[in-house]
Write a protein that holds these residues in place. Sequence first.
Motif, mmCIF file in Angstrom:
data_model
loop_
_atom_site.group_PDB
_atom_site.id
_atom_site.type_symbol
_atom_site.label_atom_id
_atom_site.label_comp_id
_atom_site.label_asym_id
_atom_site.label_seq_id
_atom_site.Cartn_x
_atom_site.Cartn_y
_atom_site.Cartn_z
ATOM 1 N N ALA A 51 14.332 10.240 17.655
ATOM 2 C CA ALA A 51 15.468 10.453 16.592
ATOM 3 C C ALA A 51 14.806 9.972 15.272
ATOM 4 O O ALA A 51 15.094 10.862 14.193
ATOM 5 C CB ALA A 51 16.815 9.795 16.863
ATOM 6 N N THR A 52 14.135 9.225 15.116
ATOM 7 C CA THR A 52 13.398 8.618 13.794
ATOM 8 C C THR A 52 12.506 9.431 13.382
ATOM 9 O O THR A 52 12.211 9.972 12.456
ATOM 10 C CB THR A 52 12.934 7.314 13.988
ATOM 11 N N ASN A 88 12.249 12.877 14.459
ATOM 12 C CA ASN A 88 13.032 14.256 14.103
ATOM 13 C C ASN A 88 13.168 13.820 12.619
ATOM 14 O O ASN A 88 13.281 14.896 11.692
ATOM 15 C CB ASN A 88 14.167 14.433 15.105
ATOM 16 N N TRP A 89 13.819 12.809 12.175
ATOM 17 C CA TRP A 89 14.257 12.455 10.686
ATOM 18 C C TRP A 89 13.174 12.684 9.854
ATOM 19 O O TRP A 89 13.238 13.419 8.757
ATOM 20 C CB TRP A 89 15.235 11.304 10.823
ATOM 21 N N ARG A 95 11.719 15.756 6.804
ATOM 22 C CA ARG A 95 11.854 15.476 5.292
ATOM 23 C C ARG A 95 10.693 15.952 4.435
ATOM 24 O O ARG A 95 10.684 15.983 3.189
ATOM 25 C CB ARG A 95 11.757 14.040 5.176
ATOM 26 N N SER A 134 5.310 13.823 8.063
ATOM 27 C CA SER A 134 6.074 14.744 8.651
ATOM 28 C C SER A 134 5.507 15.451 9.920
ATOM 29 O O SER A 134 6.176 15.830 10.932
ATOM 30 C CB SER A 134 6.837 15.668 7.537
ATOM 31 N N SER A 178 7.955 13.845 18.130
ATOM 32 C CA SER A 178 8.988 14.101 18.523
ATOM 33 C C SER A 178 8.729 15.125 19.599
ATOM 34 O O SER A 178 9.539 15.386 20.558
ATOM 35 C CB SER A 178 9.979 14.902 17.297
#
Length: 179
Positions: free
Chosen positions: A77-78, A80-81, A85, A91, A98
Amino acid sequence: MEQFQFSFNVISWAIMLVAFGISARSPNIRWLIGTLTLVKTLDIVILDVILTWGAFYYVAISLLDLTVILLVIYRQATANWVAAREWGILSKIAHYSSKYYQFTSNEMSIIGILCLSIIINLFSAIEQGIRHYTDFNPMFIYDTFPYLKFALSGLLLMALISVAIDAAKNYYQDRQSFR
Protein backbone atom coordinates in the motif's frame (compact mmCIF):
# COMPACT_ATOMS: atom_id res chain seq x y z
CA MET A 1 26.87 2.44 26.83
CA GLU A 2 25.50 5.30 24.74
CA GLN A 3 28.62 5.34 22.56
CA PHE A 4 28.33 1.58 21.98
CA GLN A 5 24.66 1.95 21.08
CA PHE A 6 25.43 4.72 18.59
CA SER A 7 28.33 2.72 17.09
CA PHE A 8 26.21 -0.41 16.80
CA ASN A 9 23.41 1.58 15.14
CA VAL A 10 25.86 2.97 12.58
CA ILE A 11 27.30 -0.50 11.91
CA SER A 12 23.76 -1.88 11.55
CA TRP A 13 22.95 0.94 9.14
CA ALA A 14 26.04 0.12 7.07
CA ILE A 15 25.06 -3.57 6.96
CA MET A 16 21.59 -2.54 5.84
CA LEU A 17 23.13 -0.50 3.02
CA VAL A 18 25.13 -3.55 1.94
CA ALA A 19 21.94 -5.65 2.05
CA PHE A 20 20.23 -2.97 -0.05
CA GLY A 21 23.06 -3.21 -2.58
CA ILE A 22 22.84 -7.01 -2.66
CA SER A 23 19.09 -6.86 -3.28
CA ALA A 24 19.21 -3.96 -5.76
CA ARG A 25 17.89 -6.03 -8.67
CA SER A 26 14.81 -7.18 -6.75
CA PRO A 27 12.20 -4.39 -6.60
CA ASN A 28 10.24 -6.18 -3.87
CA ILE A 29 13.15 -6.59 -1.45
CA ARG A 30 14.87 -3.34 -2.44
CA TRP A 31 11.76 -1.46 -1.29
CA LEU A 32 11.64 -3.43 1.97
CA ILE A 33 15.29 -2.89 2.86
CA GLY A 34 15.26 0.71 1.65
CA THR A 35 12.30 1.51 3.88
CA LEU A 36 13.94 -0.13 6.90
CA THR A 37 17.18 1.72 6.19
CA LEU A 38 15.31 5.04 6.21
CA VAL A 39 13.82 4.24 9.62
CA LYS A 40 17.27 3.21 10.92
CA THR A 41 18.61 6.56 9.66
CA LEU A 42 15.90 8.33 11.66
CA ASP A 43 16.81 6.21 14.69
CA ILE A 44 20.47 7.25 14.43
CA VAL A 45 19.60 10.93 14.03
CA ILE A 46 17.25 11.13 17.04
CA LEU A 47 19.06 8.70 19.38
CA ASP A 48 20.92 11.37 21.40
CA VAL A 49 17.70 13.28 21.98
CA ILE A 50 15.50 10.36 23.03
CA LEU A 51 18.14 8.91 25.37
CA THR A 52 17.45 11.89 27.66
CA TRP A 53 13.71 11.19 27.89
CA GLY A 54 13.83 8.68 30.78
CA ALA A 55 10.99 6.16 30.58
CA PHE A 56 9.67 7.90 27.45
CA TYR A 57 12.81 6.65 25.70
CA TYR A 58 11.24 3.17 25.77
CA VAL A 59 8.02 4.56 24.33
CA ALA A 60 9.93 6.34 21.55
CA ILE A 61 11.89 3.26 20.49
CA SER A 62 8.71 1.20 20.68
CA LEU A 63 7.06 3.68 18.31
CA LEU A 64 10.01 3.28 15.91
CA ASP A 65 9.62 -0.50 16.09
CA LEU A 66 5.87 -0.17 15.51
CA THR A 67 6.55 2.09 12.53
CA VAL A 68 8.75 -0.59 10.98
CA ILE A 69 6.11 -3.27 11.64
CA LEU A 70 3.44 -1.15 9.96
CA LEU A 71 5.71 -0.31 7.02
CA VAL A 72 6.40 -4.02 6.51
CA ILE A 73 2.75 -5.01 6.80
CA TYR A 74 1.52 -2.19 4.57
CA ARG A 75 4.52 -2.22 2.22
CA GLN A 76 2.47 -2.75 -0.92
CA ALA A 77 0.00 0.00 0.00
CA THR A 78 2.86 2.37 0.81
CA ALA A 79 4.55 1.56 -2.49
CA ASN A 80 1.27 2.14 -4.35
CA TRP A 81 0.87 5.50 -2.62
CA VAL A 82 4.42 6.60 -3.52
CA ALA A 83 4.04 5.28 -7.09
CA ALA A 84 0.95 7.45 -7.59
CA ARG A 85 2.82 10.63 -6.57
CA GLU A 86 5.02 10.95 -9.69
CA TRP A 87 8.23 11.54 -7.73
CA GLY A 88 10.56 10.52 -10.54
CA ILE A 89 12.72 7.44 -10.01
CA LEU A 90 11.29 6.87 -6.52
CA SER A 91 7.80 6.44 -7.96
CA LYS A 92 9.13 4.06 -10.60
CA ILE A 93 10.88 1.96 -7.95
CA ALA A 94 7.71 1.98 -5.84
CA HIS A 95 5.64 0.89 -8.84
CA TYR A 96 7.84 -2.15 -9.49
CA SER A 97 7.89 -2.99 -5.79
CA SER A 98 4.12 -2.94 -5.67
CA LYS A 99 3.77 -4.85 -8.92
CA TYR A 100 6.05 -7.67 -7.78
CA TYR A 101 5.02 -7.60 -4.12
CA GLN A 102 5.48 -10.84 -2.24
CA PHE A 103 5.30 -11.21 1.54
CA THR A 104 8.28 -13.27 2.67
CA SER A 105 8.89 -15.51 5.65
CA ASN A 106 11.79 -13.24 6.59
CA GLU A 107 9.34 -10.37 6.91
CA MET A 108 7.33 -12.45 9.35
CA SER A 109 10.56 -12.96 11.30
CA ILE A 110 11.22 -9.21 11.27
CA ILE A 111 7.72 -8.55 12.61
CA GLY A 112 8.17 -11.17 15.34
CA ILE A 113 11.56 -9.77 16.38
CA LEU A 114 10.18 -6.24 16.53
CA CYS A 115 7.16 -7.39 18.57
CA LEU A 116 9.57 -8.94 21.09
CA SER A 117 11.50 -5.68 21.10
CA ILE A 118 8.34 -3.70 21.89
CA ILE A 119 7.47 -6.10 24.74
CA ILE A 120 10.97 -5.70 26.22
CA ASN A 121 10.73 -1.90 25.86
CA LEU A 122 7.36 -1.79 27.60
CA PHE A 123 8.54 -4.05 30.44
CA SER A 124 11.56 -1.75 30.84
CA ALA A 125 9.32 1.30 31.05
CA ILE A 126 7.07 -0.42 33.60
CA GLU A 127 10.08 -1.48 35.63
CA GLN A 128 11.45 2.07 35.59
CA GLY A 129 8.05 3.38 36.70
CA ILE A 130 8.00 0.91 39.60
CA ARG A 131 11.49 2.04 40.65
CA HIS A 132 10.49 5.68 40.38
CA TYR A 133 7.12 5.57 42.17
CA THR A 134 7.69 2.88 44.83
CA ASP A 135 10.34 1.75 47.24
CA PHE A 136 10.76 -1.49 45.30
CA ASN A 137 13.84 -1.42 43.09
CA PRO A 138 13.54 -4.17 40.46
CA MET A 139 16.43 -4.41 38.02
CA PHE A 140 15.47 -7.57 36.13
CA ILE A 141 14.97 -5.99 32.71
CA TYR A 142 17.32 -3.07 33.34
CA ASP A 143 20.31 -5.38 33.85
CA THR A 144 19.61 -7.43 30.72
CA PHE A 145 18.15 -4.73 28.46
CA PRO A 146 21.31 -3.98 26.44
CA TYR A 147 21.99 -7.68 25.87
CA LEU A 148 18.42 -8.43 24.86
CA LYS A 149 18.32 -5.49 22.43
CA PHE A 150 21.72 -6.44 20.99
CA ALA A 151 20.53 -10.01 20.40
CA LEU A 152 17.29 -8.84 18.77
CA SER A 153 19.19 -6.37 16.58
CA GLY A 154 21.55 -9.14 15.51
CA LEU A 155 18.61 -11.39 14.62
CA LEU A 156 16.98 -8.57 12.68
CA LEU A 157 20.17 -7.99 10.69
CA MET A 158 20.44 -11.71 9.95
CA ALA A 159 16.86 -11.72 8.66
CA LEU A 160 17.61 -8.73 6.42
CA ILE A 161 20.81 -10.27 5.09
CA SER A 162 18.98 -13.53 4.45
CA VAL A 163 16.20 -11.82 2.49
CA ALA A 164 18.81 -9.82 0.53
CA ILE A 165 20.70 -12.98 -0.40
CA ASP A 166 17.46 -14.66 -1.43
CA ALA A 167 16.67 -11.64 -3.58
CA ALA A 168 20.12 -11.72 -5.18
CA LYS A 169 19.51 -15.38 -6.07
CA ASN A 170 16.17 -14.33 -7.63
CA TYR A 171 14.34 -16.51 -5.14
CA TYR A 172 11.33 -14.20 -5.35
CA GLN A 173 11.42 -14.22 -9.18
CA ASP A 174 10.81 -10.53 -9.56
CA ARG A 175 13.94 -9.61 -11.50
CA GLN A 176 12.41 -10.09 -14.95
CA SER A 177 11.28 -6.45 -14.87
CA PHE A 178 14.88 -5.25 -15.16
CA ARG A 179 16.24 -7.54 -17.88
